[in-house]
Write a protein that holds these residues in place. Structure first.
Motif, short mmCIF file in Angstrom:
data_model
loop_
_atom_site.label_atom_id
_atom_site.label_comp_id
_atom_site.label_asym_id
_atom_site.label_seq_id
_atom_site.Cartn_x
_atom_site.Cartn_y
_atom_site.Cartn_z
N MET A 79 0.82 -1.20 0.00
CA MET A 79 0.00 0.00 0.00
C MET A 79 0.87 1.26 0.00
SD MET A 79 -3.08 0.63 -0.20
CE MET A 79 -4.41 1.65 0.20
N ASN A 80 1.94 1.26 0.79
CA ASN A 80 2.84 2.41 0.81
C ASN A 80 3.50 2.64 -0.54
OD1 ASN A 80 2.56 3.59 3.27
ND2 ASN A 80 4.18 2.40 4.25
N ARG A 81 3.82 1.56 -1.21
CA ARG A 81 4.46 1.67 -2.52
C ARG A 81 3.54 2.35 -3.53
NH1 ARG A 81 6.81 -3.42 -5.94
NH2 ARG A 81 7.79 -2.19 -7.57
N ILE A 82 2.28 1.99 -3.52
CA ILE A 82 1.31 2.61 -4.42
C ILE A 82 1.12 4.08 -4.07
CG2 ILE A 82 -1.11 2.60 -5.13
CD1 ILE A 82 -1.05 -0.45 -4.68
N ARG A 83 1.01 4.37 -2.80
CA ARG A 83 0.84 5.76 -2.36
C ARG A 83 2.03 6.63 -2.77
NH1 ARG A 83 1.36 6.83 3.54
NH2 ARG A 83 2.78 8.51 3.11
N ARG A 84 3.24 6.10 -2.58
CA ARG A 84 4.44 6.83 -2.97
C ARG A 84 4.49 7.08 -4.47
NH1 ARG A 84 8.80 3.53 -1.19
NH2 ARG A 84 7.53 3.14 0.62
N MET A 85 4.09 6.08 -5.26
CA MET A 85 4.09 6.22 -6.70
C MET A 85 3.11 7.31 -7.15
SD MET A 85 3.12 3.49 -9.67
CE MET A 85 1.38 3.66 -9.33
N GLU A 93 2.00 9.85 -5.34
CA GLU A 93 2.48 11.15 -4.88
C GLU A 93 3.59 11.69 -5.79
OE1 GLU A 93 3.55 10.73 -0.82
OE2 GLU A 93 1.48 10.63 -0.15
N TRP A 94 4.44 10.83 -6.32
CA TRP A 94 5.53 11.29 -7.19
C TRP A 94 5.04 11.59 -8.60
CZ3 TRP A 94 10.16 13.06 -6.11
CH2 TRP A 94 10.71 12.76 -4.88
N ASN A 95 3.97 10.94 -9.05
CA ASN A 95 3.53 11.09 -10.44
C ASN A 95 2.46 12.13 -10.66
OD1 ASN A 95 5.30 9.19 -11.46
ND2 ASN A 95 3.95 7.50 -10.95
N VAL A 96 1.80 12.59 -9.64
CA VAL A 96 0.82 13.65 -9.82
C VAL A 96 1.52 14.99 -9.71
CG1 VAL A 96 -1.15 12.29 -9.06
CG2 VAL A 96 0.13 13.56 -7.39
N PHE A 97 0.82 16.04 -9.93
CA PHE A 97 1.42 17.36 -10.05
C PHE A 97 1.95 17.94 -8.74
CE2 PHE A 97 -1.61 17.33 -13.62
CZ PHE A 97 -0.69 17.46 -14.63
N GLY A 98 1.51 17.45 -7.62
CA GLY A 98 1.97 18.00 -6.34
C GLY A 98 1.18 19.21 -5.90
N VAL A 99 -0.04 19.33 -6.38
CA VAL A 99 -0.87 20.49 -6.06
C VAL A 99 -1.23 20.51 -4.58
CG1 VAL A 99 -3.09 21.59 -6.50
CG2 VAL A 99 -1.77 20.68 -8.39
N CYS A 100 -1.60 19.36 -4.04
CA CYS A 100 -1.98 19.32 -2.62
C CYS A 100 -0.79 19.66 -1.72
CB CYS A 100 -2.54 17.95 -2.27
SG CYS A 100 -4.09 17.57 -3.11
N THR A 101 0.38 19.19 -2.09
CA THR A 101 1.58 19.51 -1.32
C THR A 101 1.88 21.00 -1.40
OG1 THR A 101 2.44 17.33 -1.81
CG2 THR A 101 4.01 18.95 -1.01
N TRP A 102 1.77 21.55 -2.59
CA TRP A 102 2.03 22.98 -2.80
C TRP A 102 1.05 23.83 -1.99
CZ3 TRP A 102 -0.81 26.88 -5.38
CH2 TRP A 102 -0.10 28.05 -5.60
N LEU A 103 -0.25 23.47 -2.05
CA LEU A 103 -1.25 24.21 -1.27
C LEU A 103 -1.00 24.07 0.22
CD1 LEU A 103 -4.58 23.48 -3.16
CD2 LEU A 103 -3.48 25.70 -2.86
N GLY A 104 -0.63 22.86 0.66
CA GLY A 104 -0.35 22.64 2.08
C GLY A 104 0.81 23.47 2.59
N GLU A 105 1.86 23.58 1.78
CA GLU A 105 3.00 24.40 2.18
C GLU A 105 2.65 25.88 2.19
OE1 GLU A 105 6.10 23.38 -0.51
OE2 GLU A 105 6.47 21.43 0.44
N ARG A 106 1.88 26.32 1.23
CA ARG A 106 1.50 27.73 1.15
C ARG A 106 0.54 28.14 2.27
NH1 ARG A 106 3.62 31.41 -2.44
NH2 ARG A 106 1.57 32.20 -2.95
N MET A 107 -0.38 27.25 2.63
CA MET A 107 -1.41 27.58 3.61
C MET A 107 -1.09 27.09 5.01
SD MET A 107 -4.65 26.78 1.13
CE MET A 107 -5.85 26.97 2.40
#
Length: 72
Positions: A1-7, A9-23
């Motif tokens: 399950m962790n392997r799929i989640r990591r894959m 997270e690396w292959n999508v645009f990172g929008v949620c991470t970017w929003l999380g860091e900004r907000m």
């Protein structure tokens, strides 16, 4: 399950991470609310997600080109 989640997270645009860091909000919380909104509105937040994803990636590409003086 962790392997799929990591894959994912690396292959999508990172929008949620970017929003999380900004907000200053946890990325997992933003992802959870995005999924809830997608189900409630039948996927319309996907358009906003794609727009932000392309905007963030283009912005990073332009910033990298300006910062690297050795590139032709």
């Amino acid at each position: 399950m962790n392997r799929i989640r990591r894959m994912i997270e690396w292959n999508v645009f990172g929008v949620c991470t970017w929003l999380g860091e900004r907000m200053g909000i946890a990325t997992s919380t933003i992802r959870k609310y995005f999924i809830y909104l997608s189900f409630l509105t039948m996927g319309s937040p996907l358009i906003i997600y794609l727009f932000i994803g392309f905007w963030v990636n283009i912005r990073q590409y332009i910033w990298f080109r300006k910062r690297n003086p050795l590139r032709y």
